[in-house]
Write a protein that holds these residues in place. Structure first.
Motif, short mmCIF file in Angstrom:
data_model
loop_
_atom_site.label_atom_id
_atom_site.label_comp_id
_atom_site.label_asym_id
_atom_site.label_seq_id
_atom_site.Cartn_x
_atom_site.Cartn_y
_atom_site.Cartn_z
N LYS A 123 20.78 86.11 32.78
CA LYS A 123 20.47 86.64 31.46
C LYS A 123 20.55 85.52 30.43
N LEU A 124 19.66 85.54 29.46
CA LEU A 124 19.63 84.49 28.46
C LEU A 124 20.61 84.82 27.33
N HIS A 125 21.56 83.96 27.16
CA HIS A 125 22.47 84.09 26.03
C HIS A 125 23.02 82.70 25.75
N ALA A 126 23.59 82.54 24.57
CA ALA A 126 24.01 81.21 24.14
C ALA A 126 25.39 80.87 24.69
N ASP A 127 25.45 80.64 26.01
CA ASP A 127 26.69 80.20 26.63
C ASP A 127 26.98 78.75 26.32
N PHE A 128 26.01 78.06 25.75
CA PHE A 128 26.12 76.61 25.68
C PHE A 128 26.17 76.13 24.23
N TYR A 129 26.88 76.88 23.38
CA TYR A 129 27.15 76.39 22.04
C TYR A 129 27.92 75.07 22.14
N ALA A 130 27.97 74.35 21.06
CA ALA A 130 28.48 72.99 21.10
C ALA A 130 30.00 72.90 21.01
N ASP A 131 30.71 73.99 21.33
CA ASP A 131 32.17 73.98 21.22
C ASP A 131 32.81 72.89 22.06
N ALA A 132 32.23 72.62 23.24
CA ALA A 132 32.84 71.67 24.17
C ALA A 132 32.34 70.25 23.99
N MET A 133 31.47 70.03 23.01
CA MET A 133 30.94 68.68 22.84
C MET A 133 31.99 67.78 22.20
N THR A 134 31.76 66.49 22.32
CA THR A 134 32.57 65.53 21.60
C THR A 134 31.64 64.65 20.77
N GLN A 135 32.15 64.15 19.66
CA GLN A 135 31.42 63.16 18.88
C GLN A 135 32.04 61.81 19.15
N VAL A 136 31.20 60.86 19.51
CA VAL A 136 31.68 59.56 19.95
C VAL A 136 31.03 58.47 19.12
N GLU A 137 31.85 57.55 18.66
CA GLU A 137 31.34 56.31 18.06
C GLU A 137 31.31 55.29 19.19
N ALA A 138 30.13 54.95 19.65
CA ALA A 138 29.98 54.12 20.84
C ALA A 138 29.22 52.85 20.49
N VAL A 139 29.22 51.91 21.42
CA VAL A 139 28.46 50.68 21.22
C VAL A 139 27.45 50.52 22.35
N ILE A 140 26.34 49.88 22.02
CA ILE A 140 25.32 49.58 23.02
C ILE A 140 25.80 48.41 23.87
N THR A 141 25.87 48.63 25.17
CA THR A 141 26.32 47.57 26.08
C THR A 141 25.17 46.97 26.89
N GLU A 142 24.08 47.71 27.04
CA GLU A 142 22.89 47.18 27.71
C GLU A 142 21.66 47.79 27.06
N GLN A 143 20.58 47.05 27.09
CA GLN A 143 19.29 47.54 26.59
C GLN A 143 18.19 46.84 27.39
N GLN A 144 17.28 47.61 27.97
CA GLN A 144 16.27 47.02 28.84
C GLN A 144 14.94 47.72 28.68
N LEU A 145 13.87 46.94 28.58
CA LEU A 145 12.51 47.48 28.60
C LEU A 145 12.15 47.78 30.05
N ILE A 146 11.87 49.06 30.36
CA ILE A 146 11.63 49.45 31.75
C ILE A 146 10.20 49.91 32.01
N ALA A 147 9.41 50.08 30.97
CA ALA A 147 7.99 50.43 31.09
C ALA A 147 7.36 50.18 29.73
N GLU A 148 6.08 50.41 29.62
CA GLU A 148 5.39 50.19 28.36
C GLU A 148 6.02 51.00 27.23
N GLU A 149 6.59 50.31 26.25
CA GLU A 149 7.23 50.94 25.09
C GLU A 149 8.39 51.87 25.48
N THR A 150 8.93 51.70 26.66
CA THR A 150 9.98 52.59 27.16
C THR A 150 11.23 51.77 27.47
N TYR A 151 12.36 52.23 26.94
CA TYR A 151 13.62 51.49 27.04
C TYR A 151 14.69 52.35 27.70
N ARG A 152 15.62 51.64 28.36
CA ARG A 152 16.84 52.28 28.84
C ARG A 152 18.00 51.62 28.11
#
Length: 298
Positions: free
Chosen positions: A3-32
């Motif tokens: 059944k469709l219902h909003a079981d996935f509200y953001a109650d369990a989320m966390t907010q994180v201040e993170a840093v980029i440790t890797e960045q790679q071009l993996i296809a045309e205009e596409t990055y990981r």
């Protein structure tokens, strides 16, 4: 089907201040991009997403939804990093692609639901464009190669996993080696025939389903352009095959507040109460994963 219902509200989320440790071009205009976010990495399941924004910028002010592409463990075997894959296109993604290592980003997640872990003999994943991004984790879990979330999900629930991945041309196919290295069967399709088969991914799926052996249970998961997912859903409906779709509806908040990411979803009989038989559901909290037979494609 659930059944469709909003079981996935953001109650369990966390907010994180993170840093980029890797960045790679993996296809045309596409990055990981890889960011250190242990609290998200340790709880995310295949199909969930994060909202991301550059901490040092006010334009754009809102975040961008990106599917979690990969979860990487540290030397102690504990999930520490997540990888996100994106196309450099809009204001945020252009700025993200230009960001040096060490740039701080704000993440909130994991958000949304995830793909089901319903057992099957064979999992076939169908992706188009950038729709391959949620498939790496799903396939690994299905084969039993990796466990995700809080331990409540099962893994090793499929004997075989295949990805059918289509794009306009070879240069747009992203992460192909990741899927090969994960042990998936892989069929590539390109519109121009530059690599793989010059066919549409749904047509390859239809051929696969026409050759199923008696008693073989199959599940299909799909993500990509809506017209492609609709075709996949129709093929699965005709074949009587369980299919889930990952909707790519544009989001603003990611936590169910703004109602900008709604999709028309069929209601169960008990929910209809004299209505037209469908209602708008928020992709961010009632999705992004939906059973294909619940989508109103028209």
């Amino acid at each position: 089907m659930s059944k469709l219902h909003a079981d996935f509200y953001a109650d369990a989320m966390t907010q994180v201040e993170a840093v980029i440790t890797e960045q790679q071009l993996i296809a045309e205009e596409t990055y990981r991009v890889r960011v250190s976010a242990a609290s998200i990495a340790s709880t995310a399941v295949p199909g969930q997403f994060v909202m991301i924004r550059l901490a040092s910028r006010n334009s754009p002010l809102i975040g961008r939804a990106l599917a979690i592409y990969d979860v990487i463990d540290d030397s102690d075997g504990k999930p520490r990093w997540i990888d996100l894959v994106y196309i450099r296109k809009g204001t945020l993604t252009q700025a993200l692609a230009a960001s040096p290592l060490g740039t701080q980003v704000t993440l909130w997640g994991p958000l949304g639901n995830g793909f089901s872990d319903r057992p099957c003999d064979r999992l076939i994943m169908v992706a188009g464009g950038i729709g391959q991004t949620p498939m790496l984790l799903l396939g690994r879990e299905a084969l039993g190669n990796q466990t995700f979330g809080d331990g409540s999900r099962q893994n090793g629930w499929a004997s075989q996993v295949e990805l059918i991945y289509g794009a306009r041309r070879e240069s747009l196919l992203a992460g192909v080696d990741d899927f090969r290295n994960a042990g998936f069967g892989l069929t590539l399709c390109t519109d121009d025939g530059s690599v793989g088969e010059q066919r549409l991914a749904p047509d390859v799926l239809a051929e696969r389903l026409s050759k199923l052996t008696s008693g073989e249970t199959v599940r299909v998961a799909t993500c990509g352009p809506e017209i492609m997912m609709q075709k996949v859903a129709e093929i699965c409906a005709t074949a009587g095959v369980d299919c889930q779709v990952s909707m790519e509806t544009p989001m603003a908040c990611g936590i169910g507040i703004c109602f900008s990411c709604v999709a028309p979803i069929k209601m169960d009989a008990a929910e209809q109460d004299g209505s037209e038989g469908w209602d708008y559901k928020r992709t961010c909290v009632e999705g992004p994963i939906f059973d294909a037979d619940k989508i109103c494609w028209h």
